[in-house]
Motif scaffolding. Sequence first.
Motif, mmCIF file in Angstrom:
data_model
loop_
_atom_site.group_PDB
_atom_site.id
_atom_site.type_symbol
_atom_site.label_atom_id
_atom_site.label_comp_id
_atom_site.label_asym_id
_atom_site.label_seq_id
_atom_site.Cartn_x
_atom_site.Cartn_y
_atom_site.Cartn_z
ATOM 1 N N THR A 76 -4.458 23.015 32.400
ATOM 2 C CA THR A 76 -5.285 24.394 31.830
ATOM 3 C C THR A 76 -6.636 24.515 32.318
ATOM 4 O O THR A 76 -7.162 25.666 32.033
ATOM 5 N N THR A 77 -6.959 23.499 32.864
ATOM 6 C CA THR A 77 -8.414 23.649 33.671
ATOM 7 C C THR A 77 -8.401 23.453 34.939
ATOM 8 O O THR A 77 -7.972 22.305 35.471
ATOM 9 N N VAL A 78 -9.003 24.090 36.003
ATOM 10 C CA VAL A 78 -9.053 23.937 37.459
ATOM 11 C C VAL A 78 -10.570 23.472 37.723
ATOM 12 O O VAL A 78 -11.398 24.324 37.222
ATOM 13 N N TYR A 79 -10.791 22.473 38.415
ATOM 14 C CA TYR A 79 -12.302 22.192 38.748
ATOM 15 C C TYR A 79 -12.534 22.384 40.043
ATOM 16 O O TYR A 79 -11.385 22.191 40.945
ATOM 17 N N LEU A 80 -13.709 22.706 40.597
ATOM 18 C CA LEU A 80 -14.088 22.924 41.927
ATOM 19 C C LEU A 80 -15.516 21.936 42.039
ATOM 20 O O LEU A 80 -16.633 22.297 41.589
ATOM 21 N N GLN A 81 -14.956 20.642 42.642
ATOM 22 C CA GLN A 81 -16.163 19.601 42.737
ATOM 23 C C GLN A 81 -16.811 20.230 44.230
ATOM 24 O O GLN A 81 -16.283 20.133 45.169
ATOM 25 N N MET A 82 -18.414 20.342 44.116
ATOM 26 C CA MET A 82 -18.937 20.742 45.278
ATOM 27 C C MET A 82 -19.933 20.014 45.600
ATOM 28 O O MET A 82 -20.841 19.462 44.831
ATOM 29 N N ASN A 83 -19.695 19.061 46.657
ATOM 30 C CA ASN A 83 -20.857 18.227 47.256
ATOM 31 C C ASN A 83 -21.613 18.655 48.346
ATOM 32 O O ASN A 83 -21.017 19.655 48.785
ATOM 33 N N ASN A 84 -22.465 17.791 48.633
ATOM 34 C CA ASN A 84 -23.311 18.160 49.940
ATOM 35 C C ASN A 84 -23.536 19.857 49.678
ATOM 36 O O ASN A 84 -23.536 20.399 51.017
ATOM 37 N N LEU A 85 -24.179 20.172 48.941
ATOM 38 C CA LEU A 85 -24.457 21.561 48.477
ATOM 39 C C LEU A 85 -25.404 22.172 49.682
ATOM 40 O O LEU A 85 -26.468 21.376 49.894
ATOM 41 N N LYS A 86 -25.384 23.205 50.100
ATOM 42 C CA LYS A 86 -26.284 23.900 51.090
ATOM 43 C C LYS A 86 -26.841 25.100 50.524
ATOM 44 O O LYS A 86 -26.131 26.039 49.655
ATOM 45 N N PRO A 87 -27.857 25.735 50.966
ATOM 46 C CA PRO A 87 -28.426 27.050 50.621
ATOM 47 C C PRO A 87 -27.477 28.043 50.604
ATOM 48 O O PRO A 87 -27.475 28.971 49.811
ATOM 49 N N GLU A 88 -26.829 28.178 51.877
ATOM 50 C CA GLU A 88 -25.923 28.894 52.165
ATOM 51 C C GLU A 88 -24.591 29.268 50.966
ATOM 52 O O GLU A 88 -23.952 30.164 51.196
ATOM 53 N N ASP A 89 -24.557 28.214 50.087
ATOM 54 C CA ASP A 89 -23.588 27.923 49.303
ATOM 55 C C ASP A 89 -24.047 28.796 47.794
ATOM 56 O O ASP A 89 -23.176 29.222 47.013
ATOM 57 N N THR A 90 -25.266 29.310 47.871
ATOM 58 C CA THR A 90 -25.724 29.952 46.686
ATOM 59 C C THR A 90 -24.925 31.575 46.486
ATOM 60 O O THR A 90 -24.676 32.278 47.512
ATOM 61 N N ALA A 91 -24.565 31.313 45.431
ATOM 62 C CA ALA A 91 -23.577 32.775 45.158
ATOM 63 C C ALA A 91 -23.107 32.735 43.711
ATOM 64 O O ALA A 91 -23.405 31.826 42.813
ATOM 65 N N VAL A 92 -22.514 33.863 43.436
ATOM 66 C CA VAL A 92 -21.694 33.815 42.036
ATOM 67 C C VAL A 92 -20.430 33.465 42.193
ATOM 68 O O VAL A 92 -19.780 34.141 43.216
ATOM 69 N N TYR A 93 -19.968 32.369 41.393
ATOM 70 C CA TYR A 93 -18.518 31.946 42.015
ATOM 71 C C TYR A 93 -17.649 32.427 40.618
ATOM 72 O O TYR A 93 -17.862 32.356 39.333
ATOM 73 N N TYR A 94 -16.567 32.663 41.069
ATOM 74 C CA TYR A 94 -15.339 33.436 40.186
ATOM 75 C C TYR A 94 -14.141 32.595 40.563
ATOM 76 O O TYR A 94 -13.835 31.910 41.737
ATOM 77 N N CYS A 95 -13.128 32.600 39.518
ATOM 78 C CA CYS A 95 -11.922 32.051 39.811
ATOM 79 C C CYS A 95 -11.047 33.208 39.154
ATOM 80 O O CYS A 95 -11.029 34.037 38.191
ATOM 81 N N ARG A 96 -9.713 33.126 39.802
ATOM 82 C CA ARG A 96 -8.670 34.098 39.254
ATOM 83 C C ARG A 96 -7.431 33.768 39.761
ATOM 84 O O ARG A 96 -7.195 33.099 40.753
ATOM 85 N N VAL A 97 -6.360 34.068 38.828
ATOM 86 C CA VAL A 97 -4.928 34.068 39.289
ATOM 87 C C VAL A 97 -4.633 35.297 40.200
ATOM 88 O O VAL A 97 -5.077 36.254 39.977
ATOM 89 N N PRO A 98 -3.709 35.415 40.715
ATOM 90 C CA PRO A 98 -3.061 36.437 41.489
ATOM 91 C C PRO A 98 -2.794 37.665 40.683
ATOM 92 O O PRO A 98 -2.195 37.285 39.570
ATOM 93 N N LEU A 99 -3.309 38.646 40.852
ATOM 94 C CA LEU A 99 -3.272 40.040 40.038
ATOM 95 C C LEU A 99 -3.876 39.836 38.830
ATOM 96 O O LEU A 99 -3.754 40.511 37.776
ATOM 97 N N GLY A 100 -4.467 38.979 38.443
ATOM 98 C CA GLY A 100 -5.360 38.613 37.305
ATOM 99 C C GLY A 100 -6.554 39.419 37.307
ATOM 100 O O GLY A 100 -7.015 39.949 38.081
ATOM 101 N N LYS A 101 -7.271 39.431 36.033
ATOM 102 C CA LYS A 101 -8.527 40.352 35.696
ATOM 103 C C LYS A 101 -9.531 39.364 36.551
ATOM 104 O O LYS A 101 -9.338 38.142 36.030
#
Length: 112
Positions: A76-101
Amino acid sequence: QVQLVASGGGLVQAGGSLRLSCAASGGAFSINVMGWYRQTPGKQRDSVAGITSGGNPYYADSVKGRFTISKDSAKTTVYLQMNNLKPEDTAVYYCRVPLGKWGQGTQVTVSS
């Protein structure tokens, strides 16, 4: 329509790590196929990673080797482990199922 909500963003220095979480806004929902996306101001929303219908993870070239998708045991929960982050990774992150809102995203800011 199912709406997934991302959380767990924050401010981190370059080289640091964050773990984002993604779950359905209405409660427990088994997530199978889904995608992680990110968007910076003035740019289109890009695919970052996701899970295929075969249950296989995929990653954009820009994050391959640094980001990893996983699920909790209840799926019921999906994780995104982000390592060795870079300045270019700066953003708003979203998750979505196909055709989902599209749900509320979470801001990730990586300082240099």
